[in-house]
Design a protein around this motif. Structure first.
Motif, PDB file in Angstrom:
ATOM      1  N   LYS A 113       0.854  -1.185   0.000  1.00 21.50           N
ATOM      2  CA  LYS A 113       0.000   0.000   0.000  1.00 21.50           C
ATOM      3  C   LYS A 113       0.890   1.234   0.000  1.00 21.50           C
ATOM      4  CE  LYS A 113      -3.867   2.159   2.475  1.00 21.50           C
ATOM      5  NZ  LYS A 113      -4.879   1.980   3.553  1.00 21.50           N
ATOM      6  N   ALA A 114       0.683   2.078  -0.988  1.00 22.01           N
ATOM      7  CA  ALA A 114       1.546   3.243  -1.151  1.00 22.01           C
ATOM      8  C   ALA A 114       1.447   4.170   0.049  1.00 22.01           C
ATOM      9  CB  ALA A 114       1.188   4.006  -2.421  1.00 22.01           C
ATOM     10  N   LEU A 115       2.586   4.772   0.409  1.00 23.67           N
ATOM     11  CA  LEU A 115       2.596   5.814   1.425  1.00 23.67           C
ATOM     12  C   LEU A 115       2.071   7.112   0.827  1.00 23.67           C
ATOM     13  CD1 LEU A 115       6.052   5.066   3.015  1.00 23.67           C
ATOM     14  CD2 LEU A 115       3.940   5.253   4.319  1.00 23.67           C
ATOM     15  N   PRO A 116       1.379   7.939   1.611  1.00 23.45           N
ATOM     16  CA  PRO A 116       0.891   9.215   1.089  1.00 23.45           C
ATOM     17  C   PRO A 116       2.029  10.042   0.508  1.00 23.45           C
ATOM     18  CG  PRO A 116      -0.049   8.765   3.251  1.00 23.45           C
ATOM     19  CD  PRO A 116       1.003   7.728   3.023  1.00 23.45           C
ATOM     20  N   GLY A 117       1.816  10.559  -0.700  1.00 19.06           N
ATOM     21  CA  GLY A 117       2.823  11.428  -1.303  1.00 19.06           C
ATOM     22  C   GLY A 117       3.889  10.699  -2.082  1.00 19.06           C
ATOM     23  N   LEU A 118       3.862   9.346  -2.082  1.00 18.11           N
ATOM     24  CA  LEU A 118       4.844   8.589  -2.838  1.00 18.11           C
ATOM     25  C   LEU A 118       4.203   7.963  -4.059  1.00 18.11           C
ATOM     26  CD1 LEU A 118       6.957   6.755  -0.112  1.00 18.11           C
ATOM     27  CD2 LEU A 118       7.469   8.868  -1.308  1.00 18.11           C
ATOM     28  N   VAL A 119       5.012   7.709  -5.073  1.00 20.49           N
ATOM     29  CA  VAL A 119       4.526   7.060  -6.278  1.00 20.49           C
ATOM     30  C   VAL A 119       4.086   5.650  -5.924  1.00 20.49           C
ATOM     31  CG1 VAL A 119       5.158   6.249  -8.585  1.00 20.49           C
ATOM     32  CG2 VAL A 119       6.074   8.415  -7.712  1.00 20.49           C
ATOM     33  N   PRO A 120       2.905   5.189  -6.387  1.00 21.15           N
ATOM     34  CA  PRO A 120       2.478   3.821  -6.087  1.00 21.15           C
ATOM     35  C   PRO A 120       3.557   2.817  -6.476  1.00 21.15           C
ATOM     36  CG  PRO A 120       0.690   5.049  -7.125  1.00 21.15           C
ATOM     37  CD  PRO A 120       1.915   5.931  -7.190  1.00 21.15           C
ATOM     38  N   GLY A 121       3.766   1.844  -5.612  1.00 18.59           N
ATOM     39  CA  GLY A 121       4.790   0.828  -5.861  1.00 18.59           C
ATOM     40  C   GLY A 121       6.104   1.151  -5.180  1.00 18.59           C
ATOM     41  N   TRP A 122       6.189   2.347  -4.535  1.00 21.82           N
ATOM     42  CA  TRP A 122       7.402   2.707  -3.834  1.00 21.82           C
ATOM     43  C   TRP A 122       7.096   2.856  -2.352  1.00 21.82           C
ATOM     44  CZ3 TRP A 122      12.325   3.604  -5.911  1.00 21.82           C
ATOM     45  CH2 TRP A 122      12.388   3.489  -7.290  1.00 21.82           C
ATOM     46  N   SER A 123       8.091   2.619  -1.523  1.00 17.60           N
ATOM     47  CA  SER A 123       7.980   2.848  -0.099  1.00 17.60           C
ATOM     48  C   SER A 123       9.259   3.534   0.368  1.00 17.60           C
ATOM     49  CB  SER A 123       7.783   1.539   0.661  1.00 17.60           C
ATOM     50  OG  SER A 123       8.994   0.814   0.698  1.00 17.60           O
ATOM     51  N   ARG A 124       9.322   3.864   1.626  1.00 21.75           N
ATOM     52  CA  ARG A 124      10.529   4.490   2.152  1.00 21.75           C
ATOM     53  C   ARG A 124      11.740   3.572   2.031  1.00 21.75           C
ATOM     54  NH1 ARG A 124       7.427   6.470   7.269  1.00 21.75           N
ATOM     55  NH2 ARG A 124       6.679   8.513   6.632  1.00 21.75           N
TER      56      ARG A 124
END
Length: 292
Positions: A277-288
């Motif tokens: 599940k994408a983090l708010p403000g990040l491109v879907p498919g990416w995480s920290r």
């Protein structure tokens, strides 16, 4: 080890030994001892047409181990909710996760009385392992349970594991809607791992086997065990981004090495995948932690 062991186990309070249990049949398929005649009879119906169903259960465990190592190690997830965890066996989720991070928290959930009894033993193993009796089909109640939120920080990413359980949820209960409620409530950066019985629905011999296995699961003892299409299973991930290689046969998901033998037909009738599940403000498919 025979899949029909002699148990001699005291029956926990509340256990109905006249009806087969999902957790106990799975335990029997792994060669466990926490099952009864009715469970072994239900498994026997399956083994008549799928003699390697025990290998399917072992394959499911191997997949769970690879996913847990990936999430706890590569991704850095440090809290897990394992729903429909079943009976403890070799290589439980907390053991694999805590090999990567000794302080990884794992909360197991099941509604089977036998699992409840053994779950209390898990509580004594370490401060980071917990067991909660609850019902998969009531996500709003489960995720707000005081026993769950006491151990999991619902403001941070977690790993939600549903390994071999959703195919025991009747269509009338709308498993896709149940999963949408889980996903909606998960924090951004969380991962969802699912395995599910698969029906290729293509008129092939594999489809015929899936049809017969479903009939035996649902009508000849256990009462549940539906083989669904790839499209139906994919719907359970909602708008999550699937990690490569996507929703695939279990031994195709980050295998530990090249195959040592050809897969049995029944081993091919199980798909698995992991979504993020994408983090708010990040491109879907990416995480920290990088690309999902």
């Amino acid at each position: 080890m025979s899949v029909f062991p002699v148990t001699g186990v005291r029956v926990p309070v509340g256990v109905d030994t006249t009806r087969a249990s999902i957790a106990r049949v799975y335990d029997a398929s792994l060669g466990g001892k926490d099952n009864y005649d009715v469970d072994r009879a239900a498994l026997g119906q399956i083994l008549e047409v799928a003699p390697h169903q025990g290998d399917v259960s072992l394959m499911n465990r191997r997949w769970l181990h690879r996913v847990t190592r990936y999430l706890a190690g590569t991704v850095g997830i440090d809290q897990f909710l394992d729903i429909g965890a079943g009976l403890p066996t070799v290589g439980n989720t907390h053991e694999i996760a805590q090999q990567q991070n000794p302080e990884a928290v794992v909360v197991y959930v099941d509604n089977d009385p036998v699992c409840n009894a053994h779950g209390r033993v898990l509580l004594e193993q370490n401060d980071y392992t917990h067991f909660v009796p609850a019902d998969l089909t009531q996500p709003d109640t489960l995720l707000t349970s005081p026993e769950v939120v006491k151990h999991l920080d619902m403001s941070r990413p977690l790993g939600l594991i549903l390994c071999g359980i959703l195919h025991h949820v009747d269509d009338d209960l709308d498993p896709a809607a149940i999963m949408r409620r889980y996903i909606d409530k998960l924090p951004g950066g969380s991962y969802v791992a699912i395995t599910h019985f698969w029906d290729p629905d293509d008129g092939s011999e594999l489809h015929d086997l899936a049809f017969e296995l479903q009939r035996r699961f649902t009508q000849m003892g256990l009462g549940s065990g539906w083989y669904r299409t790839r499209e139906q299973i994919a719907e359970y991930f909602g708008d999550l981004t699937l990690i490569e290689p996507g929703l695939v046969e279990l031994e195709d998901w980050w295998p530990a090495g090249p195959p040592v033998r050809e897969r049995c037909p029944e081993e091919r009738l199980l798909l698995g995948g992991v979504g993020v599940k994408a983090l708010p403000g990040l491109v879907p498919g990416w995480s920290r932690w990088g690309r999902g």
